[in-house]
Design an enzyme around this catalytic site. Sequence first.
Site, PDB file in Angstrom:
ATOM      1  N   LEU A  33       3.581  16.021  -5.165  1.00 34.19           N
ATOM      2  CA  LEU A  33       3.791  16.623  -3.834  1.00 34.19           C
ATOM      3  C   LEU A  33       2.666  16.275  -2.855  1.00 34.19           C
ATOM      4  O   LEU A  33       2.432  16.993  -1.892  1.00 34.19           O
ATOM      5  CB  LEU A  33       3.981  18.156  -3.933  1.00 34.19           C
ATOM      6  N   LEU A  59       0.709  11.450 -11.757  1.00 28.98           N
ATOM      7  CA  LEU A  59       0.828  10.384 -12.761  1.00 28.98           C
ATOM      8  C   LEU A  59      -0.543   9.873 -13.207  1.00 28.98           C
ATOM      9  O   LEU A  59      -0.650   9.227 -14.253  1.00 28.98           O
ATOM     10  CB  LEU A  59       1.647   9.211 -12.205  1.00 28.98           C
ATOM     11  N   SER A 125       7.668  -4.211  -2.314  1.00 32.82           N
ATOM     12  CA  SER A 125       7.813  -4.269  -0.853  1.00 32.82           C
ATOM     13  C   SER A 125       7.801  -5.715  -0.379  1.00 32.82           C
ATOM     14  O   SER A 125       7.131  -6.573  -0.978  1.00 32.82           O
ATOM     15  CB  SER A 125       6.630  -3.521  -0.232  1.00 32.82           C
ATOM     16  N   ALA A 126       8.476  -5.945   0.732  1.00 36.55           N
ATOM     17  CA  ALA A 126       8.444  -7.271   1.363  1.00 36.55           C
ATOM     18  C   ALA A 126       7.034  -7.628   1.814  1.00 36.55           C
ATOM     19  O   ALA A 126       6.766  -8.786   2.131  1.00 36.55           O
ATOM     20  CB  ALA A 126       9.387  -7.301   2.557  1.00 36.55           C
ATOM     21  N   TYR A 150      -2.931  -1.401   0.517  1.00 32.52           N
ATOM     22  CA  TYR A 150      -1.598  -0.947   0.088  1.00 32.52           C
ATOM     23  C   TYR A 150      -0.778  -2.137  -0.405  1.00 32.52           C
ATOM     24  O   TYR A 150      -0.222  -2.128  -1.508  1.00 32.52           O
ATOM     25  CB  TYR A 150      -0.868  -0.243   1.243  1.00 32.52           C
ATOM     26  N   LYS A 154       0.807  -3.466  -4.361  1.00 34.75           N
ATOM     27  CA  LYS A 154       2.169  -3.885  -4.742  1.00 34.75           C
ATOM     28  C   LYS A 154       2.116  -5.226  -5.474  1.00 34.75           C
ATOM     29  O   LYS A 154       2.773  -5.415  -6.495  1.00 34.75           O
ATOM     30  CB  LYS A 154       3.070  -3.989  -3.505  1.00 34.75           C
TER      31      LYS A 154
HETATM   32  P1  NAD Z   1       7.026   8.808  -0.023  1.00 36.50           P
HETATM   33  O1  NAD Z   1       5.584   9.003   0.249  1.00 36.50           O
HETATM   34  O2  NAD Z   1       8.000   9.597   0.769  1.00 36.50           O
HETATM   35  O3  NAD Z   1       7.321   9.044  -1.582  1.00 36.50           O
HETATM   36  C1  NAD Z   1       6.366   8.758  -2.580  1.00 36.50           C
HETATM   37  C2  NAD Z   1       6.208  10.003  -3.436  1.00 36.50           C
HETATM   38  O4  NAD Z   1       5.257   9.741  -4.469  1.00 36.50           O
HETATM   39  C3  NAD Z   1       5.700  11.209  -2.645  1.00 36.50           C
HETATM   40  O5  NAD Z   1       6.596  12.287  -2.841  1.00 36.50           O
HETATM   41  C4  NAD Z   1       4.331  11.522  -3.248  1.00 36.50           C
HETATM   42  O6  NAD Z   1       4.054  12.903  -3.264  1.00 36.50           O
HETATM   43  C5  NAD Z   1       4.473  10.913  -4.637  1.00 36.50           C
HETATM   44  N1  NAD Z   1       3.214  10.487  -5.280  1.00 36.50           N
HETATM   45  C6  NAD Z   1       2.248   9.672  -4.769  1.00 36.50           C
HETATM   46  N2  NAD Z   1       1.276   9.493  -5.675  1.00 36.50           N
HETATM   47  C7  NAD Z   1       1.627  10.198  -6.790  1.00 36.50           C
HETATM   48  C8  NAD Z   1       1.024  10.428  -8.050  1.00 36.50           C
HETATM   49  N3  NAD Z   1      -0.162   9.881  -8.364  1.00 36.50           N
HETATM   50  N4  NAD Z   1       1.653  11.217  -8.941  1.00 36.50           N
HETATM   51  C9  NAD Z   1       2.847  11.787  -8.639  1.00 36.50           C
HETATM   52  N5  NAD Z   1       3.468  11.615  -7.461  1.00 36.50           N
HETATM   53  C10 NAD Z   1       2.853  10.828  -6.540  1.00 36.50           C
HETATM   54  O7  NAD Z   1       7.342   7.234   0.128  1.00 36.50           O
HETATM   55  P2  NAD Z   1       8.734   6.475   0.157  1.00 36.50           P
HETATM   56  O8  NAD Z   1       8.928   5.924   1.524  1.00 36.50           O
HETATM   57  O9  NAD Z   1       9.777   7.279  -0.476  1.00 36.50           O
HETATM   58  O10 NAD Z   1       8.366   5.225  -0.772  1.00 36.50           O
HETATM   59  C11 NAD Z   1       8.650   5.210  -2.158  1.00 36.50           C
HETATM   60  C12 NAD Z   1       8.094   3.934  -2.750  1.00 36.50           C
HETATM   61  O11 NAD Z   1       8.649   2.808  -2.062  1.00 36.50           O
HETATM   62  C13 NAD Z   1       6.574   3.803  -2.611  1.00 36.50           C
HETATM   63  O12 NAD Z   1       6.062   3.204  -3.793  1.00 36.50           O
HETATM   64  C14 NAD Z   1       6.420   2.871  -1.430  1.00 36.50           C
HETATM   65  O13 NAD Z   1       5.208   2.161  -1.486  1.00 36.50           O
HETATM   66  C15 NAD Z   1       7.615   1.950  -1.601  1.00 36.50           C
HETATM   67  N6  NAD Z   1       8.025   1.305  -0.343  1.00 36.50           N
HETATM   68  C16 NAD Z   1       8.279   2.082   0.759  1.00 36.50           C
HETATM   69  C17 NAD Z   1       8.623   1.470   1.956  1.00 36.50           C
HETATM   70  C18 NAD Z   1       8.876   2.306   3.197  1.00 36.50           C
HETATM   71  O14 NAD Z   1       8.834   1.758   4.308  1.00 36.50           O
HETATM   72  N7  NAD Z   1       9.161   3.605   3.080  1.00 36.50           N
HETATM   73  C19 NAD Z   1       8.712   0.067   2.044  1.00 36.50           C
HETATM   74  C20 NAD Z   1       8.479  -0.684   0.900  1.00 36.50           C
HETATM   75  C21 NAD Z   1       8.123  -0.050  -0.297  1.00 36.50           C
HETATM   76  N1  UFG Z   2       6.289  -0.943  15.908  1.00 36.60           N
HETATM   77  C1  UFG Z   2       6.079  -0.641  17.245  1.00 36.60           C
HETATM   78  N2  UFG Z   2       5.663   0.602  17.564  1.00 36.60           N
HETATM   79  C2  UFG Z   2       5.476   1.588  16.632  1.00 36.60           C
HETATM   80  C3  UFG Z   2       5.699   1.280  15.267  1.00 36.60           C
HETATM   81  C4  UFG Z   2       6.094  -0.003  14.935  1.00 36.60           C
HETATM   82  O1  UFG Z   2       6.237  -1.494  18.097  1.00 36.60           O
HETATM   83  O2  UFG Z   2       5.079   2.711  17.001  1.00 36.60           O
HETATM   84  C5  UFG Z   2       6.784  -2.284  15.532  1.00 36.60           C
HETATM   85  C6  UFG Z   2       5.850  -3.043  14.608  1.00 36.60           C
HETATM   86  O3  UFG Z   2       4.893  -3.762  15.347  1.00 36.60           O
HETATM   87  C7  UFG Z   2       6.853  -3.951  13.863  1.00 36.60           C
HETATM   88  C8  UFG Z   2       8.121  -3.094  13.785  1.00 36.60           C
HETATM   89  O4  UFG Z   2       7.983  -2.118  14.809  1.00 36.60           O
HETATM   90  O5  UFG Z   2       7.135  -5.080  14.632  1.00 36.60           O
HETATM   91  C9  UFG Z   2       8.287  -2.383  12.449  1.00 36.60           C
HETATM   92  O6  UFG Z   2       7.103  -1.659  12.146  1.00 36.60           O
HETATM   93  P1  UFG Z   2       7.046  -0.568  10.964  1.00 36.60           P
HETATM   94  O7  UFG Z   2       5.670   0.008  10.986  1.00 36.60           O
HETATM   95  O8  UFG Z   2       8.200   0.355  11.072  1.00 36.60           O
HETATM   96  O9  UFG Z   2       7.299  -1.441   9.662  1.00 36.60           O
HETATM   97  P2  UFG Z   2       6.474  -2.665   9.059  1.00 36.60           P
HETATM   98  O10 UFG Z   2       7.430  -3.820   8.978  1.00 36.60           O
HETATM   99  O11 UFG Z   2       5.198  -2.898   9.747  1.00 36.60           O
HETATM  100  O12 UFG Z   2       6.094  -2.098   7.605  1.00 36.60           O
HETATM  101  C10 UFG Z   2       7.096  -1.633   6.711  1.00 36.60           C
HETATM  102  C11 UFG Z   2       6.489  -0.568   5.796  1.00 36.60           C
HETATM  103  C12 UFG Z   2       5.468  -1.160   4.868  1.00 36.60           C
HETATM  104  C13 UFG Z   2       6.026  -2.330   4.161  1.00 36.60           C
HETATM  105  C14 UFG Z   2       6.613  -3.322   5.130  1.00 36.60           C
HETATM  106  C15 UFG Z   2       7.294  -4.457   4.432  1.00 36.60           C
HETATM  107  O13 UFG Z   2       5.878   0.436   6.567  1.00 36.60           O
HETATM  108  O14 UFG Z   2       5.114  -0.202   3.910  1.00 36.60           O
HETATM  109  O15 UFG Z   2       7.596  -2.677   5.958  1.00 36.60           O
HETATM  110  O16 UFG Z   2       8.232  -3.961   3.551  1.00 36.60           O
HETATM  111  F1  UFG Z   2       5.051  -2.925   3.452  1.00 36.60           F
END
Ligand code: NAD
Ligand code: UFG
Length: 339
Positions: A33, A59, A125-126, A150, A154
């Site tokens: 959480l 974890l 992640s990409a 970060y 990955k």
């Molecule tokens: P999120 O933060 O909403 O969910 C991650 C969850 O992991 C949270 O509920 C947090 O409390 C829990 N957590 C973190 N560390 C922990 C630990 N040590 N033990 C137990 N629980 C822990 O994020 P999300 O957007 O749901 O992303 C999920 C996964 O997908 C992440 O690994 C993130 O890096 C990856 N990801 C997310 C995005 C994005 O844009 N949301 C893009 C690419 C990859």
């Molecule tokens: N952007 C704005 N204004 C904002 C937020 C974002 O102009 O307030 C633009 C950024 O410059 C980018 C696009 O919107 O061009 C998307 O930005 P995001 O921050 O929404 O997403 P990113 O592509 O930068 O990053 C996301 C996740 C990362 C992940 C990555 C690739 O946040 O965790 O995609 O998967 F690593």
Amino acid sequence: MSILITGGTGFIGSHTVVELIEAGETPIIVDNLSNSKEIVLDRIQTITGIRPKFYKADLCDMTALDTVFAENPDIESVIHFAGLKAVGESVSLPLQYYYNNLVSTLNLCECMKKYGVKNLVFSSSATVYGDPAEIPIKETTPLGQTTNPYGETKKMIERILVDVHKPNPDWSISLLRYFNPVGAHESGLMGEDPKGIPNNLFPFVTQVATGRRPYLSIFGDDYDTHDGTGVRDYIHVVDLARAHLCALKRARKVTGVEVYNIGTGHGYSVLDIVKAFEEATGKKVPYKVVARRPGDVATCYADAAKAKEVLGWEAEFDMVAMCRDADRWQTMNPNGYDA
Ligand code: NAD
Ligand code: UFG
């Protein structure tokens, strides 16, 4: 049989738990959480009629994690969402990011070995492609330089899992490289609940549209894209959740390490999103163009053909659905999961 969902109360995890329950699976959630709230369990119950078993545990705490496995000998697969994910925060808190994301994954693999669990789906992640060498990005596109801790976690975890597979060839490991997850559950009961000022585009746009923030700052309009603003592959979180079910089905049948891009294959610029959001919701999104954000790339979108061919998965929701569902969530929950 049960599926352990680490990070299952988070944004993507919670939507995946709903899809799993609706597909007749039995998820068990473990989450500390740190970036989610327990009320998510109520919402999952409201949507599905089932309250999943939940462990509040970190974890990184091996004893606590071992207890989860020991008490649930029917766990047959793991979907590993847990991790810290804020790009900017990872630059200021590198030790916390490396510790949390790496140690949690190492502990998880140790437990899987000890308890004979062999199927793992990992949230990559990409970002591992860095400034991509080709567009659209294929799974064979070389990995790039990451610009923050970060992203590096990955890449490191992907490598760790490839190495873990070598002496454990009967394991099945899926590395899902997500593009940009957005949107929310169509019920409006679950969605993305960022702490403080959102870093990502979609939550910022929804907060501007609902009047919580005055305007969107667009980070640069001088990129080499069709309108100068950054282009990304936005994917509805429910589509993304369903990709995990497809990966899980395959993991039950084959062994090996497999990599999949999970995106729609379409690129939208920031200005395209502003326009699409205004059209889909009828709400205005005022904006100002400001300086580029360090570390951003111009264009990032997937070639999603492999996921379609091998997993039988492809995205179904379009940009209108992404915008409407994100807006519904924000409107019904102006302060996220806080009352
Ligand atoms: P999120 O933060 O909403 O969910 C991650 C969850 O992991 C949270 O509920 C947090 O409390 C829990 N957590 C973190 N560390 C922990 C630990 N040590 N033990 C137990 N629980 C822990 O994020 P999300 O957007 O749901 O992303 C999920 C996964 O997908 C992440 O690994 C993130 O890096 C990856 N990801 C997310 C995005 C994005 O844009 N949301 C893009 C690419 C990859
Ligand atoms: N952007 C704005 N204004 C904002 C937020 C974002 O102009 O307030 C633009 C950024 O410059 C980018 C696009 O919107 O061009 C998307 O930005 P995001 O921050 O929404 O997403 P990113 O592509 O930068 O990053 C996301 C996740 C990362 C992940 C990555 C690739 O946040 O965790 O995609 O998967 F690593």
